[in-house]
Every structure is written in C-alpha cells, then in structure tokens.
Design a protein around this motif. Structure first.
Motif, mmCIF file in Angstrom:
data_model
loop_
_atom_site.group_PDB
_atom_site.id
_atom_site.type_symbol
_atom_site.label_atom_id
_atom_site.label_comp_id
_atom_site.label_asym_id
_atom_site.label_seq_id
_atom_site.Cartn_x
_atom_site.Cartn_y
_atom_site.Cartn_z
ATOM 1 N N SER A 47 0.839 -1.177 0.000
ATOM 2 C CA SER A 47 0.000 0.000 0.000
ATOM 3 C C SER A 47 0.871 1.221 0.000
ATOM 4 N N SER B 253 -8.905 -1.328 -0.190
ATOM 5 C CA SER B 253 -8.844 -2.314 0.890
ATOM 6 C C SER B 253 -9.773 -3.494 0.612
ATOM 7 N N THR C 133 0.109 -5.391 7.585
ATOM 8 C CA THR C 133 -0.460 -4.040 7.603
ATOM 9 C C THR C 133 -0.031 -3.256 8.832
ATOM 10 N N LYS D 7 2.360 0.387 8.890
ATOM 11 C CA LYS D 7 1.575 1.525 9.373
ATOM 12 C C LYS D 7 2.496 2.684 9.779
#
Length: 435
Positions: free
Chosen positions: A7, A149, A361, A365
C-alpha cells in the motif's frame, strides 16, 4: 499462505468514471489463486517424496526450506526486473518461470532425483516471488482508491481458495495414485514401487504447467492499466530524510512475519504425517490429505471473519486474541492423542488466518514515504518458512508430536508483537501518490 499487501507504493492509475475494472481484477485474483494453489500442493507432495526417496523428517522439510529460500534470493532481482521491463511483462515472465519449473518436476519424477526436485521447486518458488512483487501493486490501482482495501481482501480470499483446493488435487492425483499414498501408515517401497510412485507426479505438474502458460498468454494480451512513474524521483529524495529503523512496528514486524511463517509452514507440511500416525487418526496419506483441506478452509473462513471483526475492534487486539487461540490449540495437539489432537491441529488454521495480512499491515503503518522499502523487507521475511527444517530436526530427534512445541513458541512471539511490538513510533503521514 497469502501474498503480501503493498500500500502506498507506486503511482495510482487514473480512474475514469464508468470504467469497468472487474475483468482486470478477476485476472489479478487468478494469480493469487494460482500461487496459493501451487504452494500448498507441496503439503501433499512432501509425504509422497518422503516415501519415494526414503527421507528423514529433516530431509523432507528441507524441500520446503529450499522453496522459501527462493523468497530471500529472488525478491531483489525481481524488483530489478520489474524496473527494467515493467509490471505486466514481469507477471508473464513469472508465470513462464513457474511453468518451466513445473515441467522440470516431470523430469525429476522420471529419473527420479531428489536433487533435481529441489532445484525445480526453487525455480517454481522464484517465479511465484516475481508474481508477488509484481501483482500486489496492481491490486491497489485497479479501481477506485477508496475501495482498495476491499479489493485486497478479495484477492486474499482467492489465495485462500487456492490453498483450500490444492490438497484435494494433490490427494487425488498424487497420493491417490501412488502405493505410498494409499498404504496404511509408513510403508517401505520396493525399487519398482518407488519408481512408479515418483512418476505419479508427472500428470499433475503437466496440468499445472498448461494452466500457467495459458494464464501467461491471457495476461500478455490483456490491457492492464499502466502504472505511472512521474513521482518516483520525488519519492526517492523524500525517503532519504527518514530512517526505517526508527519505526518499532516495522523492526519487530519483520521477525514477526519470519517467525509466523515457521509456524504456518511447519503445521501444513507435517500435517499429513502427523494425522496418519496410529495414535492420532490412523489414516492413509491420501485420506489425511483430504483433511488438510479443512486446515486451509479454516484459514479462508478466518480471513472473512477477521475482516468483519476488525471493522469494530483494534487490529492489534484481534491479532492478540487469535495468537492466544493458536497457542492453546497447539498445546492440545502436543499433549493429547486421537481425534482431539487431529482436530486441534486443523483448528490452528482458523487462528493462523489473519496473522500474515494483519502483521503486514501493522508493520507498514505510519511509514509514509518509506512504505515501499518496508513492504520489500516484509516480503523478504517470508523466507522464514525455510526454517521449517528446524521442526523437521526436532521431529527426528524428539518425536513428531513434540516438535509442535516450536509452533506454540512462535505463537507467543506473535502475541508479543500484537500487544507491544506493533505500536507505531515516529509515525509519518500516509503517502499520497497520484499520476
């Protein structure tokens, strides 16, 4: 096992109103399905090879170690290749490399040769690594940014679908067509029987190679969206201002992925041999291979459930709860016998389900412009699956059932990461990249 999620890395494709991304997303999801499917074929292949080559548990798990070593060595060359030829061509190359390895497995079966088998599995795994590095960014750009997502969860479920169906394929076409696979418990094969059993691998891998070549052709011809590079220079300059190692969630997340892979792969690889034992379920390898479907099916169900739960509860707390559940069922597996031990080992799949994507994830972060490098390090940590050979050594030295204490210890590290290691430090703003 699921592919890692990227991401914030790379540029997003422009979204035109009315554009239909469904076909492209379905095609990308098929890649996740295929590498999950091929990876889990190993779980039925390993007990088969153990009887064909008369391997110890250490030698058997070494096969899977070679598979995951490919993640370590192929990740950086894959990134270089993508930079040189682009994402779409890299996906095609990855599929063709996998197809070449699958055909090479037919050569290994014809000889038969343990050494050639190791080499060909390394080739297949290298192709999968290239797919993982190339395909994940596409999932983020195919469609509207606000639904990224949801798309990532969808392809993760497709990966789990592949892992769930692979044991049935392997049990029927590999174990079900071999003397060692249909015999009760461990059996010593004659030279002729070992040769015949080895050749039972040829058909399934020819079928896999055909599917991979067809998929490569389809992707080569499909108009996938182009990924822009207009902001890459800016990104590189921006990244120099920060240090990856100031982010606790990444520093402890890398070993968390590494250690979790030891647990997941150890359970899956030794499952058939474990439940086949007389004091556990006393099944043939073929029958045990069918029960392996429940293990991977639990992972798919757990991902859907975990995704819903995390909409209401903190991801770290959910990860902690699942790690405690995994630790408990592994203790039950070690200290009980019969169907209870078998079903407790199956149940660990449910608790393992959310671990990889959640650790990943949490690990990226707050990395902001460092997300790309952090993701790469987490991808390389998949090589932790190579240390499953340690569990093979424990099984040889102290017994197969006792060796699952290593799995229980791995769950404790995941618990530590969920409660403390995943807390962000020096968090940076999320990177907004546009084309």
């Amino acid at each position: 096992m699921a592919g890692p999620i990227s991401s914030g890395a790379g540029a997003t494709a422009p979204h035109a109103p009315g554009t239909r991304y469904g076909p492209a997303l379905a095609l990308l999801a098929s890649l996740f399905f295929m590498w999950g499917f091929i990876t889990v074929i190993n779980n039925t292949l390993l007990p088969h090879l153990r009887s064909v080559f008369e391997l110890s548990y250490t030698q058997t798990t070494l096969i899977e170690s070679v598979w995951f070593i490919a993640y370590f060595f192929a990740s950086i060359p894959s990134a270089k290749l993508i930079e040189r030829v682009g994402y779409q061509k890299s996906m095609v190359i990855g599929l063709l490399v996998m197809a070449a390895g699958a055909l090479g497995m037919t050569l290994a079966a014809s000889i038969p040769s343990y050494g050639v088998t190791l080499v060909m599995l390394f080739v297949i795994a290298s192709g999968i690594t290239l797919l993982q590095v190339a395909a994940n960014p596409y999932v983020a750009v195919v469609g509207r940014p606000e639904t990224a997502s949801s798309r990532l969860n969808l392809v993760q479920a497709m990966n789990s679908a592949g892992t769930m169906l692979a044991p049935m394929f392997g049990a029927y076409l590999i174990l079900g067509r071999s003397k060692g696979g249909t015999a009760q418990g461990d059996v010593v094969l004659t030279q002729a029987e070992r040769l015949a059993d080895a050749q039972s691998v040829i058909l399934p891998y020819v079928l896999v190679a055909i599917v991979l070549v067809v998929l490569a052709f389809v992707i080569a011809r499909f108009p996938l969206p182009a990924m822009g590079a207009a902001t890459q220079r800016h990104d590189r300059e921006e990244r120099r201002k920060y240090s990856l190692w100031s982010h606790r969630n990444l520093v402890f997340g890398i070993p968390a992925i590494f250690i979790y892979l030891i647990a997941e792969i150890g359970v899956a690889n030794l499952f058939v041999n474990f439940v086949s034992q007389p004091q556990i379920a006393n099944l043939t390898h073929e029958q045990a291979g069918n029960y392996l479907t429940f293990l991977w099916g639990g992972m798919m169900v757990g991902r859907f459930a975990g995704s819903a739960i995390m909409q209401k509860f903190d991801a770290g707390h959910v990860l902690a709860a699942f790690s405690v559940g995994a630790f408990v069922v592994m203790l039950v597996t070690v200290f009980t016998t019969g169907p209870v031990a078998m079903w407790s080992l199956i149940l660990v799949g449910l608790f393992h389900s959310i671990m990889f994507p959640t650790i990943f994830t949490l690990g990226i972060k707050g990395l902001g412009p460092l997300t790309e490098e952090g993701s790469g390090l987490l991808i390389m940590a998949i090589a932790g699956g190579a240390l499953v050979v340690v569990q093979g050594w424990l099984a040889d030295s102290y017994g197969l059932q006792t060796s699952f204490l290593l799995t229980a210890a791995c769950e404790l590290y995941v618990l530590f990461y969920a409660l403390w290691g995943s807390k962000t430090t020096n968090a940076l703003p999320d990177q907004q990249v546009t084309q």
